[in-house]
Design a protein around this motif. Structure first.
Motif, PDB file in Angstrom:
ATOM      1  N   GLU A   1       0.831  -1.211   0.000  1.00  0.00           N
ATOM      2  CA  GLU A   1       0.000   0.000   0.000  1.00  0.00           C
ATOM      3  C   GLU A   1       0.864   1.259   0.000  1.00  0.00           C
ATOM      4  OE1 GLU A   1      -2.515  -0.275   3.363  1.00  0.00           O
ATOM      5  OE2 GLU A   1      -3.774  -1.892   2.557  1.00  0.00           O
ATOM      6  N   ILE A   2       1.893   1.256   0.848  1.00  0.00           N
ATOM      7  CA  ILE A   2       2.769   2.433   0.918  1.00  0.00           C
ATOM      8  C   ILE A   2       3.494   2.635  -0.403  1.00  0.00           C
ATOM      9  CG2 ILE A   2       4.824   3.381   2.038  1.00  0.00           C
ATOM     10  CD1 ILE A   2       3.951   2.037   4.605  1.00  0.00           C
ATOM     11  N   THR A   3       3.937   1.544  -1.011  1.00  0.00           N
ATOM     12  CA  THR A   3       4.628   1.629  -2.299  1.00  0.00           C
ATOM     13  C   THR A   3       3.727   2.262  -3.358  1.00  0.00           C
ATOM     14  OG1 THR A   3       6.011  -0.299  -1.810  1.00  0.00           O
ATOM     15  CG2 THR A   3       5.746   0.299  -4.120  1.00  0.00           C
ATOM     16  N   LYS A   4       2.458   1.836  -3.398  1.00  0.00           N
ATOM     17  CA  LYS A   4       1.518   2.404  -4.372  1.00  0.00           C
ATOM     18  C   LYS A   4       1.247   3.883  -4.082  1.00  0.00           C
ATOM     19  CE  LYS A   4      -0.839  -1.969  -5.365  1.00  0.00           C
ATOM     20  NZ  LYS A   4      -2.106  -2.738  -5.262  1.00  0.00           N
ATOM     21  N   GLU A   5       1.152   4.225  -2.805  1.00  0.00           N
ATOM     22  CA  GLU A   5       0.916   5.625  -2.451  1.00  0.00           C
ATOM     23  C   GLU A   5       2.098   6.503  -2.844  1.00  0.00           C
ATOM     24  OE1 GLU A   5      -0.813   6.481   1.452  1.00  0.00           O
ATOM     25  OE2 GLU A   5      -1.271   4.350   1.642  1.00  0.00           O
ATOM     26  N   LEU A   6       3.323   5.999  -2.658  1.00  0.00           N
ATOM     27  CA  LEU A   6       4.507   6.762  -3.063  1.00  0.00           C
ATOM     28  C   LEU A   6       4.550   6.931  -4.573  1.00  0.00           C
ATOM     29  CD1 LEU A   6       7.176   5.191  -0.695  1.00  0.00           C
ATOM     30  CD2 LEU A   6       6.377   7.553  -0.658  1.00  0.00           C
ATOM     31  N   ASP A   7       4.176   5.876  -5.295  1.00  0.00           N
ATOM     32  CA  ASP A   7       4.117   5.971  -6.753  1.00  0.00           C
ATOM     33  C   ASP A   7       3.084   7.004  -7.174  1.00  0.00           C
ATOM     34  OD1 ASP A   7       4.787   5.266  -9.381  1.00  0.00           O
ATOM     35  OD2 ASP A   7       3.106   3.869  -9.508  1.00  0.00           O
ATOM     36  N   GLY A   8       1.959   7.043  -6.466  1.00  0.00           N
ATOM     37  CA  GLY A   8       0.929   8.035  -6.767  1.00  0.00           C
ATOM     38  C   GLY A   8       1.406   9.454  -6.506  1.00  0.00           C
TER      39      GLY A   8
ATOM     40  N   ILE B   1       2.444  17.475  -0.701  1.00  0.00           N
ATOM     41  CA  ILE B   1       2.988  16.232  -1.261  1.00  0.00           C
ATOM     42  C   ILE B   1       4.244  15.820  -0.502  1.00  0.00           C
ATOM     43  CG2 ILE B   1       4.090  15.225  -3.296  1.00  0.00           C
ATOM     44  CD1 ILE B   1       2.171  16.832  -5.018  1.00  0.00           C
ATOM     45  N   GLY B   2       5.100  16.785  -0.189  1.00  0.00           N
ATOM     46  CA  GLY B   2       6.320  16.489   0.549  1.00  0.00           C
ATOM     47  C   GLY B   2       6.042  15.936   1.931  1.00  0.00           C
ATOM     48  N   GLU B   3       5.060  16.494   2.621  1.00  0.00           N
ATOM     49  CA  GLU B   3       4.713  16.012   3.958  1.00  0.00           C
ATOM     50  C   GLU B   3       4.148  14.592   3.891  1.00  0.00           C
ATOM     51  OE1 GLU B   3       2.036  18.854   5.579  1.00  0.00           O
ATOM     52  OE2 GLU B   3       3.606  20.312   6.096  1.00  0.00           O
ATOM     53  N   SER B   4       3.319  14.328   2.895  1.00  0.00           N
ATOM     54  CA  SER B   4       2.761  12.986   2.744  1.00  0.00           C
ATOM     55  C   SER B   4       3.857  11.972   2.460  1.00  0.00           C
ATOM     56  CB  SER B   4       1.721  12.962   1.611  1.00  0.00           C
ATOM     57  OG  SER B   4       0.621  13.809   1.913  1.00  0.00           O
ATOM     58  N   GLU B   5       4.785  12.348   1.612  1.00  0.00           N
ATOM     59  CA  GLU B   5       5.885  11.441   1.288  1.00  0.00           C
ATOM     60  C   GLU B   5       6.728  11.152   2.525  1.00  0.00           C
ATOM     61  OE1 GLU B   5       9.590  10.964  -1.857  1.00  0.00           O
ATOM     62  OE2 GLU B   5       8.686  12.931  -1.527  1.00  0.00           O
ATOM     63  N   GLN B   6       7.041  12.177   3.304  1.00  0.00           N
ATOM     64  CA  GLN B   6       7.845  11.988   4.507  1.00  0.00           C
ATOM     65  C   GLN B   6       7.146  11.060   5.499  1.00  0.00           C
ATOM     66  OE1 GLN B   6      10.840  12.751   5.081  1.00  0.00           O
ATOM     67  NE2 GLN B   6      11.000  12.270   7.258  1.00  0.00           N
TER      68      GLN B   6
END
Length: 502
Positions: free
Chosen positions: A381-388, A418-423
């Motif tokens: 799930e995290i991998t897909k979210e990072l790709d998104g 986007i940066g905060e979500s990625e972190q």
């Protein structure tokens, strides 16, 4: 004859330039020089000629240095040039401001005319020359816009760019679109590098291993740690098309690394590692592939892997005086927050744990049990979210480039979110137990003596969750007792083990 030979004699300067001639017009600098010499011989017979030639260089780009053009300007400033010739005005300068600067310099030096084959005689003070410069600069801007639009469209369609990354060669699809084809040896090296990265090997050691195998970079260069990092983190190897630094589409080529492995490598190499200071008074952050301080004493089982069987506090390694000898000792030390509950010879314990690991890794049933992954779903799930998030960055960049779509404030706010979500996702991913991968166990065993301490720890942590040292039992011999050492294997389900497993 050069301008240095004519320092006291005015001469005819021929400026010859062409960008890369993809259209095949055959107007290279050699052809221009022939035309210029013929013109000079007819127009200024007997006057010496000096050639200034910039080959494959643009006159429209601000970031392009033209050495011969700079030498020409210096000669004009020194008053060495009597006459100036070029095929056309645009061969000398296509930008309006720079043209007016050159014109002012020529006028001050007494060079009132630019002789050309196509534009006739351009009088420097004439308004027509200035108008032509403005028109030429406008055409350059329109041309750049057309080229950028075309490149953006090709990127959006997933067509391969002009660069050639390691692992691929240029190819074409049936419809003529540019694509990549894998170079088998290089693609295999990338997959092996990813496996080693996720196994805990340092980038420097991976690069050294490939150099020993005689492997070279994409363009024949020496493989260094930075190249290995690029191999396993470049979006191209996962089949992503990048344009202006952003992922904009799926590429039209076969990826070398699957999405999960690529994202795992990015996360592995982006997260810092916390290392205990030599004085034991705190921690500091270092990059994930930096070698530990070689002057600090470190042990394989310290850093939280070995714990006390009484108070469950981490054990530390230090030298202890035992029968006139100072030997490494693993202890629950009060100076480090422990209670002095337990202690054991450190080197014997490390050897016991390592021998136990190699013994277990020889058993297929052990690997089958340890490969259980309770966090696989969330990791995916995290991998897909990072790709998104990567795709959203590309969409945001496209909106920012379109006039009227986003204000400066909206763009900055969107980037921040986007940066905060990625972190947040990266922190959560880093906290999950590592995913079991197809580790080269035989290779790790052979390379063990040459691996750095941090690499050995990373490999050990793939399989060992903790090493607990319990108190010695009364009546037991005072020599080393391995039964006091309890190894908890990572993600190992007791029900799946044969009866003889601990």
């Amino acid at each position: 004859m050069t301008s240095d030979d004519l320092s006291s004699t005015a001469y005819v300067a021929l400026y010859c330039r062409i960008s890369v001639d993809r259209a095949g017009r055959r107007e290279g600098v050699q052809a221009q020089e022939r035309w210029g010499r013929a013109y000079a011989a007819k127009t200024w017979p007997g006057v010496p000629v000096v050639v200034f030639a910039d080959n494959d260089l643009s006159a429209a780009a601000d970031d392009v240095v033209r050495p011969e053009y700079d030498r020409l300007c210096a000669a004009i400033g020194r008053g060495e040039i009597a006459h100036l010739w070029a095929v056309e005005q645009y061969r000398i300068e296509r930008r309006e401001i720079q043209w007016f600067e050159l014109a002012a310099m020529m006028d001050a030096a007494g060079v009132a005319e630019l002789h050309t084959d196509r534009d006739g005689i351009v009088r420097i003070r004439d308004e027509v020359a200035g108008i032509k410069a403005v028109l030429g600069a406008g055409e350059v801007r329109r041309l750049k816009k057309r080229v950028n639009d075309m490149l953006a469209e090709k990127a959006a369609l997933g067509e391969a760019p002009g660069s050639r990354p390691f692992g691929y060669r240029h190819a074409k699809k049936d419809d003529g679109a540019k694509t990549y084809a894998q170079v088998p040896e290089e693609a295999t090296a990338i997959r092996q590098a990813a496996e080693w990265v996720l196994s805990g090997w340092s980038l420097a050691n991976i690069a050294a291993k490939f150099r020993e195998q005689g492997l070279a970079g994409a363009h024949g260069g020496t493989i260094r740690a930075g190249a290995v990092r690029n191999w396993v983190t470049l979006p191209t190897v996962a089949g992503h098309r990048v344009y202006k630094g952003q992922i904009v589409a799926r590429g039209n080529w076969e990826p070398i690394l699957d999405e999960a492995t690529w994202q795992a490598c990015k996360l592995k190499l982006s997260q810092p590692r916390r290392v205990t200071r030599a004085d034991g008074k705190g921690t500091h952050l270092v990059s994930s592939d930096r070698k530990s301080n070689p002057t600090g004493r470190k042990y394989l089982l310290t850093g939280g892997l070995a714990v006390c069987g009484v108070c469950e506090h981490r054990l530390i390694g230090a030298l202890k005086q035992i029968k006139k000898r100072r030997v490494p000792y693993l202890s629950c030390h009060p100076n480090a927050g422990g209670r002095g509950c337990t202690g054991i010879l450190l080197e014997n314990t490390e050897k016991f744990v390592l021998d136990s690991l190699w013994e277990e890794l020889d058993k297929p049933e052990f690997l089958s049990a340890i490969e259980a992954d309770d966090y696989g779903a969330r990791r995916d799930e995290i991998t897909k979210e990072l790709d998104g998030l990567d795709r959203r960055r590309g969409e945001l960049a496209a909106m920012w480039a379109t006039p009227g779509m986003l204000t400066q404030t909206e763009w900055q706010e969107a980037r921040r979110a986007i940066g905060e979500s990625e972190q947040r996702l990266r922190v959560e991913y880093a906290a999950l137990p590592p995913k079991m991968i197809n580790v080269d166990i035989a290779g790790a065993r052979a390379a063990w003596p040459d691996m750095m301490l941090d690499e050995q720890r990373e490999f050990l942590r793939l399989f060992v969750e903790s090493v607990t040292v319990v108190r010695a039992l009364p009546g037991r011999p005072r020599v080393y007792d391995s039964e006091r050492v309890k190894i908890k294997w990572r993600n190992l389900r007791q029900a799946e083990l044969p009866p003889d497993q601990p």
